[in-house]
Design a protein around this motif. Structure first.
Motif, PDB file in Angstrom:
ATOM      1  N   GLN A 153      37.567  57.643  18.503  1.00 39.38           N
ATOM      2  CA  GLN A 153      36.973  56.940  18.305  1.00 39.38           C
ATOM      3  C   GLN A 153      35.167  56.793  19.305  1.00 39.38           C
ATOM      4  O   GLN A 153      34.149  56.929  19.512  1.00 39.38           O
ATOM      5  CB  GLN A 153      36.855  55.312  18.014  1.00 39.38           C
ATOM      6  N   THR A 154      36.119  56.605  20.508  1.00 43.08           N
ATOM      7  CA  THR A 154      34.920  56.420  22.129  1.00 43.08           C
ATOM      8  C   THR A 154      34.595  57.974  22.038  1.00 43.08           C
ATOM      9  O   THR A 154      33.609  58.344  21.996  1.00 43.08           O
ATOM     10  CB  THR A 154      36.210  56.315  22.774  1.00 43.08           C
ATOM     11  N   LEU A 155      35.411  59.393  21.492  1.00 39.22           N
ATOM     12  CA  LEU A 155      35.193  60.808  21.288  1.00 39.22           C
ATOM     13  C   LEU A 155      34.180  60.892  20.780  1.00 39.22           C
ATOM     14  O   LEU A 155      33.071  61.299  21.242  1.00 39.22           O
ATOM     15  CB  LEU A 155      36.298  62.071  21.696  1.00 39.22           C
ATOM     16  N   THR A 156      33.965  60.220  19.157  1.00 40.22           N
ATOM     17  CA  THR A 156      33.757  61.069  18.382  1.00 40.22           C
ATOM     18  C   THR A 156      32.223  60.745  18.738  1.00 40.22           C
ATOM     19  O   THR A 156      30.805  60.737  17.923  1.00 40.22           O
ATOM     20  CB  THR A 156      34.210  60.461  16.803  1.00 40.22           C
ATOM     21  N   VAL A 157      31.672  59.096  18.450  1.00 43.22           N
ATOM     22  CA  VAL A 157      30.616  58.321  19.125  1.00 43.22           C
ATOM     23  C   VAL A 157      29.953  58.971  20.265  1.00 43.22           C
ATOM     24  O   VAL A 157      28.604  58.998  19.590  1.00 43.22           O
ATOM     25  CB  VAL A 157      30.833  56.597  19.642  1.00 43.22           C
ATOM     26  N   ARG A 158      30.414  59.810  20.620  1.00 42.28           N
ATOM     27  CA  ARG A 158      30.153  60.245  22.192  1.00 42.28           C
ATOM     28  C   ARG A 158      29.563  61.819  21.461  1.00 42.28           C
ATOM     29  O   ARG A 158      29.344  62.552  23.135  1.00 42.28           O
ATOM     30  CB  ARG A 158      30.553  59.804  23.419  1.00 42.28           C
ATOM     31  N   GLY A 159      29.829  62.439  20.865  1.00 46.73           N
ATOM     32  CA  GLY A 159      29.800  63.556  20.156  1.00 46.73           C
ATOM     33  C   GLY A 159      30.906  64.995  20.982  1.00 46.73           C
ATOM     34  O   GLY A 159      30.477  66.107  20.960  1.00 46.73           O
ATOM     35  N   VAL A 160      32.170  64.297  21.425  1.00 47.17           N
ATOM     36  CA  VAL A 160      32.845  65.406  21.932  1.00 47.17           C
ATOM     37  C   VAL A 160      33.547  65.891  21.002  1.00 47.17           C
ATOM     38  O   VAL A 160      33.825  66.063  19.728  1.00 47.17           O
ATOM     39  CB  VAL A 160      34.231  64.320  22.911  1.00 47.17           C
ATOM     40  N   GLN A 161      33.679  67.496  21.415  1.00 47.65           N
ATOM     41  CA  GLN A 161      34.362  68.131  20.431  1.00 47.65           C
ATOM     42  C   GLN A 161      35.639  69.151  21.123  1.00 47.65           C
ATOM     43  O   GLN A 161      36.329  69.640  20.631  1.00 47.65           O
ATOM     44  CB  GLN A 161      33.049  69.354  19.675  1.00 47.65           C
ATOM     45  N   GLU A 162      34.981  69.039  22.077  1.00 47.06           N
ATOM     46  CA  GLU A 162      36.375  69.412  23.220  1.00 47.06           C
ATOM     47  C   GLU A 162      37.015  68.919  23.808  1.00 47.06           C
ATOM     48  O   GLU A 162      36.521  68.071  24.774  1.00 47.06           O
ATOM     49  CB  GLU A 162      35.902  70.767  23.946  1.00 47.06           C
TER      50      GLU A 162
END
Length: 187
Positions: free
Chosen positions: A97-106
């Protein structure tokens, strides 16, 4: 923001164990800090993950005081510090969730144990759809004794095995120099 560095289990708990004297990467803290600097310079996210075994009475029990980052590592304001109780950094945390919310793809993977928590996080991250770069020289491990035969697998064999099973399947493999060189050359 499309990239994140995940720093897994680089914590004092490991330094309390006798086998830590034989770890594969005495320069781990410097290598992790180089990746932290790179990630921050590229406006990426640094996520710090600690392993905890509450009630175990061992070095991973929070009551021991060792479930904290190794001296020389320091989260910046706003960088998440997550605590996990599983081998991978996703299952028992809100990392996805932390990565997805911040738009992290890699994600870049670094930390302690190359073949255990780092490899497992790389595999799960790939399965969740993240592009994964496994930065082997920003990980560390110690020799492993086979549970049945007693044969000892060297750290070099562990690293080679981990890179072999991840490369082209779950992650690309890179070194800190390769990654830090890319920011300097603009490639």
């Amino acid at each position: 923001m499309t990239k994140a560095l995940i720093v897994i289990d680089v914590q004092e708990s490991f330094r309390t164990r006798a086998e830590w004297a034989d770890n594969s990467n005495p320069g781990l803290i410097g290598q992790v800090n180089r990746l932290v600097d790179l990630t921050r310079a590229e406006n990426g996210l640094v996520v710090w993950v600690l392993h905890s075994e509450p009630g175990s009475g061992g070095p991973f029990d929070p009551a021991s005081g060792h479930v904290r980052l190794i001296d020389g590592l320091s989260p910046a304001e706003g960088e998440p510090v997550l605590t996990k109780t599983a081998h991978n950094a996703f299952t028992t945390t809100n990392l996805q969730q932390t990565l997805t919310v911040r738009g992290v793809q890699e994600v870049l993977i670094s930390g302690i144990r190359t073949e255990q928590c780092c490899e497992t996080t790389a595999r799960v991250g790939s399965d969740l759809g993240f592009g994964v770069t496994f930065v082997t020289d920003a990980t560390a491990t110690t020799p492993l004794r086979h549970w049945r035969t007693g044969a000892v697998m060297s750290t070099n064999d562990i690293i080679e095995r981990t890179e072999s099973v991840l490369a082209g399947r779950f992650a690309s493999i890179a070194t800190v120099d390769e990654l830090t060189g890319s920011i300097l050359t603009g490639s």
